[in-house]
Motif scaffolding. Structure first.
Motif, PDB file in Angstrom:
ATOM      1  N   PHE A  19      -5.855   2.714   6.146  1.00 27.90           N
ATOM      2  CA  PHE A  19      -6.342   1.373   6.380  1.00 27.90           C
ATOM      3  C   PHE A  19      -7.231   1.321   7.541  1.00 27.90           C
ATOM      4  O   PHE A  19      -8.267   0.819   7.601  1.00 27.90           O
TER       5      PHE A  19
ATOM      6  N   ARG B 218       0.687  -1.088   0.104  1.00 29.53           N
ATOM      7  CA  ARG B 218       0.127   0.069   0.084  1.00 29.53           C
ATOM      8  C   ARG B 218       0.784   1.309  -0.107  1.00 29.53           C
ATOM      9  O   ARG B 218       2.082   1.238   0.496  1.00 29.53           O
ATOM     10  N   THR B 219       0.395   2.329  -0.752  1.00 30.64           N
ATOM     11  CA  THR B 219       1.170   3.468  -0.774  1.00 30.64           C
ATOM     12  C   THR B 219       1.071   4.258   0.704  1.00 30.64           C
ATOM     13  O   THR B 219       0.317   3.627   1.628  1.00 30.64           O
TER      14      THR B 219
ATOM     15  N   ASP C 255      -2.450   4.975   1.581  1.00 28.99           N
ATOM     16  CA  ASP C 255      -3.585   3.812   1.737  1.00 28.99           C
ATOM     17  C   ASP C 255      -2.910   3.295   3.108  1.00 28.99           C
ATOM     18  O   ASP C 255      -3.906   2.538   3.684  1.00 28.99           O
ATOM     19  N   ASN C 256      -1.645   3.539   3.435  1.00 23.16           N
ATOM     20  CA  ASN C 256      -1.526   2.799   4.644  1.00 23.16           C
ATOM     21  C   ASN C 256      -2.131   3.650   5.887  1.00 23.16           C
ATOM     22  O   ASN C 256      -2.593   3.054   6.796  1.00 23.16           O
TER      23      ASN C 256
END
Ligand SMILES: Nc1ncnc2c1ncn2[C@@H]1O[C@H](COP(=O)(O)OP(=O)(O)OP(=O)(O)O)[C@@H](O)[C@H]1O
Ligand SMILES: [Mg+2]
Length: 351
Positions: free
Chosen positions: A105, A97-98, A101-102
């Protein structure tokens, strides 16, 4: 706010029982940064994992933000845990994940819509200095940047409490400093309560309000940081305090240091002083009151808040009795004085 009441934890491994925590009582006030220091195996990770019940205490109560976690059914505990952020030594990011996106989460898990997620994530990218890295993958980041992502991810659910398990132990001193500054900044801006554990005194000095020492599962000190440095209650605390100051001789001198005295050597003393003695003119006392000659080989004085403390290595010349009386005087005024060896006259001459 975090309260631990009579927390004990025993592990059972191979028919043996290990008492990792023994009757710990701890109070971390809202918005406080509390540092726990201890040697390897002292129980630090166990303690921090007991706060969010990743580790279930054998005995005792855990209260976070007014809620007794140890009394909650599992579904409620899961909910309460969302308000407890945690960061680790090795960041634990999702490599596929970028950065963005981390951080997203935990918000995805909580069911937030895309726009609601963005409203939280964008300010966090700003706060942690990652705005220009939001599309990068963890492998493209430095250690400090990875820890910033982990911090942003931990803060995304707007936790009351942030737990940090050796969060700077894998980082160089400069990056460590910037991460600790970030933690202080987060506390100031978001009023998050922070419990951090470390084995480095420099971390405590740099950012904590209070400090506790864990030793073989016992909490042996618990004090405001300035008071802790001024009046450590135990030898273990003193050793931790001085561990962050250099107290060995440079190799150019230490290579000549002898374990025993001869007629051609001078003793080398290590003087360690804490705030209540740091302001005394101890060197001039040794010279004027005891007739000793002093040659300073190394000296470090540091300030924690308004308190000075230091370590000094000195070669001393003079009569044996005068040296003995001088050392006794130092002990009487609270300076630790220890002979660490003897240096030949021709290396450190006094005339
Ligand atoms: N899952 C486990 N099972 C059995 N014993 C454990 C377990 N986890 C920790 N211990 C033991 O409990 C004690 C405390 O361990 P803990 O990991 O809390 O120490 P620590 O202070 O975090 O050490 P370090 O600085 O090395 O991380 C140690 O004796 C350890 O061996
Ligand atoms: Mg640990």
């Amino acid at each position: 706010m975090i309260i631990l009441r009579n927390i004990s934890k025993a592990y059972h491994a191979q028919a043996k029982s290990i008492e990792a925590l023994r009757d710990i009582n701890l109070h971390v006030a809202p918005g406080e940064i509390f540092g726990i220091i201890g040697k390897s195996g002292a129980g630090k990770s166990t303690l921090i994992r007991c706060v969010n019940l990743l580790e279930k205490p054998t005995q005792g109560q855990v209260i976070v933000h007014g809620e007794e976690l140890t009394a909650l059914p599992l579904a409620d505990l899961r909910k309460a845990r969302r308000k407890i952020g945690m960061i680790f030594q090795y960041f634990n990011l999702l490599s596929t994940r970028t950065v963005y996106d981390n951080i997203a989460f935990p918000l995805e898990l909580a069911g937030l819509k895309k726009s609601a997620r963005a409203a939280i994530i964008d300010p966090l990218l700003e706060l942690t200095g990652l705005s220009d890295k939001k599309n990068a993958f963890p492998a493209q980041l430095s250690g400090g940047q990875k820890q910033r992502v982990a911090i942003a991810r931990a803060l995304a659910p707007q936790p009351h409490v942030l737990l940090c398990d050796e969060a700077t132990s894998a980082l160089d001193p400069e990056t460590t400093h910037s991460i600790l500054q970030l933690l202080k900044n987060i506390r100031d801006r978001m009023n998050v309560t922070i419990l951090l554990i470390t084995h480095e005194m420099s971390v405590i000095k740099a950012c904590c309000d209070r400090v506790g020492i864990l030793e073989q599962g016992h909490l042996i000190e618990d004090n405001e940081v300035g008071e802790f440095f001024a009046y450590p209650k135990t030898e273990i605390a003193k050793n931790f305090i001085f561990s962050s100051l250099p107290q060995t001789l440079p190799p150019a001198i230490s290579q000549y240091l002898l374990p025993t005295a001869t007629s051609d050597t001078h003793p080398v003393l290590r003087l360690r002083f804490l705030p209540d003695t740091a302001t005394q003119p101890i060197i001039s006392q040794l010279i004027n009151q005891f007739g000793l000659g002093i040659n300073i080989l190394q000296g470090n004085v540091e300030y924690v808040k308004k308190h000075a403390m230091g370590v000094m290595l000195v070669a001393v010349s003079g009569e044996k009795n005068a040296l003995h009386s001088g050392m006794q005087h130092l002990k009487n005024i609270g300076v630790d004085a220890e002979v660490i060896g003897h240096v030949p006259n021709d290396i450190i001459p006094f005339t």
